[in-house]
Design a protein around this motif. Sequence first.
Motif, PDB file in Angstrom:
ATOM      1  N   GLU A 187      -4.876   7.799 -56.712  1.00  0.00           N
ATOM      2  CA  GLU A 187      -5.496   8.137 -55.287  1.00  0.00           C
ATOM      3  C   GLU A 187      -6.887   7.818 -54.988  1.00  0.00           C
ATOM      4  N   GLY A 188      -7.349   7.165 -55.997  1.00  0.00           N
ATOM      5  CA  GLY A 188      -8.599   6.447 -55.845  1.00  0.00           C
ATOM      6  C   GLY A 188     -10.054   7.486 -55.687  1.00  0.00           C
ATOM      7  N   ASP A 189      -9.673   8.593 -55.994  1.00  0.00           N
ATOM      8  CA  ASP A 189     -10.779   9.419 -55.717  1.00  0.00           C
ATOM      9  C   ASP A 189     -11.892   9.773 -56.798  1.00  0.00           C
ATOM     10  N   ARG A 190     -11.536   9.045 -57.885  1.00  0.00           N
ATOM     11  CA  ARG A 190     -12.405   8.924 -59.155  1.00  0.00           C
ATOM     12  C   ARG A 190     -12.436   7.511 -59.474  1.00  0.00           C
ATOM     13  N   GLU A 191     -13.304   7.241 -60.092  1.00  0.00           N
ATOM     14  CA  GLU A 191     -13.472   5.857 -60.826  1.00  0.00           C
ATOM     15  C   GLU A 191     -12.588   5.653 -61.927  1.00  0.00           C
ATOM     16  N   LEU A 192     -12.273   4.289 -62.220  1.00  0.00           N
ATOM     17  CA  LEU A 192     -11.378   3.972 -63.198  1.00  0.00           C
ATOM     18  C   LEU A 192     -12.057   4.391 -64.541  1.00  0.00           C
ATOM     19  N   GLY A 193     -13.281   3.802 -64.646  1.00  0.00           N
ATOM     20  CA  GLY A 193     -14.237   3.922 -66.065  1.00  0.00           C
ATOM     21  C   GLY A 193     -14.321   5.347 -66.127  1.00  0.00           C
ATOM     22  N   GLU A 194     -14.501   6.236 -65.212  1.00  0.00           N
ATOM     23  CA  GLU A 194     -14.743   7.945 -65.635  1.00  0.00           C
ATOM     24  C   GLU A 194     -13.170   8.297 -66.237  1.00  0.00           C
ATOM     25  N   ILE A 195     -12.195   8.119 -65.600  1.00  0.00           N
ATOM     26  CA  ILE A 195     -10.688   8.179 -66.009  1.00  0.00           C
ATOM     27  C   ILE A 195     -10.580   7.698 -67.389  1.00  0.00           C
ATOM     28  N   ALA A 196     -11.051   6.534 -67.598  1.00  0.00           N
ATOM     29  CA  ALA A 196     -10.849   5.978 -68.970  1.00  0.00           C
ATOM     30  C   ALA A 196     -11.554   6.855 -69.950  1.00  0.00           C
ATOM     31  N   ALA A 197     -12.630   6.748 -69.695  1.00  0.00           N
ATOM     32  CA  ALA A 197     -13.590   7.595 -70.683  1.00  0.00           C
ATOM     33  C   ALA A 197     -13.046   9.063 -70.974  1.00  0.00           C
ATOM     34  N   GLU A 198     -12.632   9.748 -69.965  1.00  0.00           N
ATOM     35  CA  GLU A 198     -12.083  11.091 -70.415  1.00  0.00           C
ATOM     36  C   GLU A 198     -10.964  11.050 -71.178  1.00  0.00           C
ATOM     37  N   ASN A 199     -10.084  10.043 -71.100  1.00  0.00           N
ATOM     38  CA  ASN A 199      -9.011   9.926 -72.008  1.00  0.00           C
ATOM     39  C   ASN A 199      -8.938   9.051 -73.111  1.00  0.00           C
ATOM     40  N   ASN A 200     -10.214   8.647 -73.503  1.00  0.00           N
ATOM     41  CA  ASN A 200     -10.442   7.699 -74.535  1.00  0.00           C
ATOM     42  C   ASN A 200      -9.742   6.461 -74.402  1.00  0.00           C
ATOM     43  N   LEU A 201      -9.666   5.662 -73.264  1.00  0.00           N
ATOM     44  CA  LEU A 201      -8.994   4.584 -73.189  1.00  0.00           C
ATOM     45  C   LEU A 201      -9.830   3.388 -72.745  1.00  0.00           C
ATOM     46  N   ASN A 202      -9.478   1.946 -72.788  1.00  0.00           N
ATOM     47  CA  ASN A 202     -10.232   1.048 -72.473  1.00  0.00           C
ATOM     48  C   ASN A 202     -10.163   0.845 -71.035  1.00  0.00           C
ATOM     49  N   PRO A 203     -11.428   0.857 -70.254  1.00  0.00           N
ATOM     50  CA  PRO A 203     -11.212   0.587 -68.779  1.00  0.00           C
ATOM     51  C   PRO A 203     -10.452  -0.661 -68.263  1.00  0.00           C
ATOM     52  N   ASN A 204     -10.490  -1.589 -69.123  1.00  0.00           N
ATOM     53  CA  ASN A 204      -9.729  -2.866 -68.556  1.00  0.00           C
ATOM     54  C   ASN A 204      -8.366  -2.640 -68.883  1.00  0.00           C
ATOM     55  N   MET A 205      -7.886  -1.731 -69.732  1.00  0.00           N
ATOM     56  CA  MET A 205      -6.520  -1.597 -69.834  1.00  0.00           C
ATOM     57  C   MET A 205      -6.036  -0.588 -68.615  1.00  0.00           C
ATOM     58  N   VAL A 206      -6.956   0.326 -68.472  1.00  0.00           N
ATOM     59  CA  VAL A 206      -6.579   1.220 -67.106  1.00  0.00           C
ATOM     60  C   VAL A 206      -6.318   0.144 -65.829  1.00  0.00           C
ATOM     61  N   ARG A 207      -7.323  -0.475 -65.922  1.00  0.00           N
ATOM     62  CA  ARG A 207      -7.329  -1.403 -64.337  1.00  0.00           C
ATOM     63  C   ARG A 207      -6.049  -2.152 -64.450  1.00  0.00           C
ATOM     64  N   THR A 208      -5.619  -2.760 -65.573  1.00  0.00           N
ATOM     65  CA  THR A 208      -4.560  -3.672 -65.764  1.00  0.00           C
ATOM     66  C   THR A 208      -3.298  -2.689 -65.318  1.00  0.00           C
ATOM     67  N   ARG A 209      -3.114  -1.524 -66.126  1.00  0.00           N
ATOM     68  CA  ARG A 209      -1.956  -0.698 -66.046  1.00  0.00           C
ATOM     69  C   ARG A 209      -1.794  -0.330 -64.368  1.00  0.00           C
ATOM     70  N   LYS A 210      -3.025   0.109 -63.809  1.00  0.00           N
ATOM     71  CA  LYS A 210      -2.980   0.454 -62.597  1.00  0.00           C
ATOM     72  C   LYS A 210      -2.557  -0.724 -61.484  1.00  0.00           C
ATOM     73  N   ALA A 211      -2.841  -1.884 -61.787  1.00  0.00           N
ATOM     74  CA  ALA A 211      -2.591  -3.329 -60.966  1.00  0.00           C
ATOM     75  C   ALA A 211      -1.017  -3.383 -61.166  1.00  0.00           C
ATOM     76  N   GLU A 212      -0.638  -3.266 -62.591  1.00  0.00           N
ATOM     77  CA  GLU A 212       0.963  -3.362 -62.866  1.00  0.00           C
ATOM     78  C   GLU A 212       1.710  -2.439 -62.091  1.00  0.00           C
ATOM     79  N   PHE A 213       1.297  -1.074 -62.216  1.00  0.00           N
ATOM     80  CA  PHE A 213       2.071  -0.315 -61.453  1.00  0.00           C
ATOM     81  C   PHE A 213       2.054  -0.599 -60.044  1.00  0.00           C
ATOM     82  N   ILE A 214       0.932  -0.897 -59.396  1.00  0.00           N
ATOM     83  CA  ILE A 214       1.082  -0.996 -57.875  1.00  0.00           C
ATOM     84  C   ILE A 214       1.964  -2.255 -57.469  1.00  0.00           C
ATOM     85  N   LYS A 215       1.924  -3.229 -58.119  1.00  0.00           N
ATOM     86  CA  LYS A 215       2.602  -4.602 -58.215  1.00  0.00           C
ATOM     87  C   LYS A 215       4.194  -4.049 -58.235  1.00  0.00           C
ATOM     88  N   ASN A 216       4.590  -3.221 -59.198  1.00  0.00           N
ATOM     89  CA  ASN A 216       5.919  -2.914 -59.304  1.00  0.00           C
ATOM     90  C   ASN A 216       6.492  -1.805 -58.923  1.00  0.00           C
TER      91      ASN A 216
END
Length: 93
Positions: free
Chosen positions: A3-32
Amino acid sequence: MLEGDRELGEIAAENNLNPNMVRTRKAEFIKNANRVFNERQSEKEIRRNGAELEQERDQMLKAIGQLTMERDFLQEVFRRNGYPVPAQDKSKR
């Protein structure tokens, strides 16, 4: 995340994920994403076509049953009235 209402870095931190991985997964999802929805549409078409074929098959079986009953009735009428019953060509079955 999508939805884009929150920053990816914030979501990554809340879920103990790497921000780059979150960006990559989001881009892959949108692409496919279109593939996921197109496959669902294809499944619906397959089910609909299957249902139509089943309905046609049922109609044909009903017609065959009706014709068989009519043939048997007419053969019986021929027999009762002393007429020869036309022979059935077994090779066409």
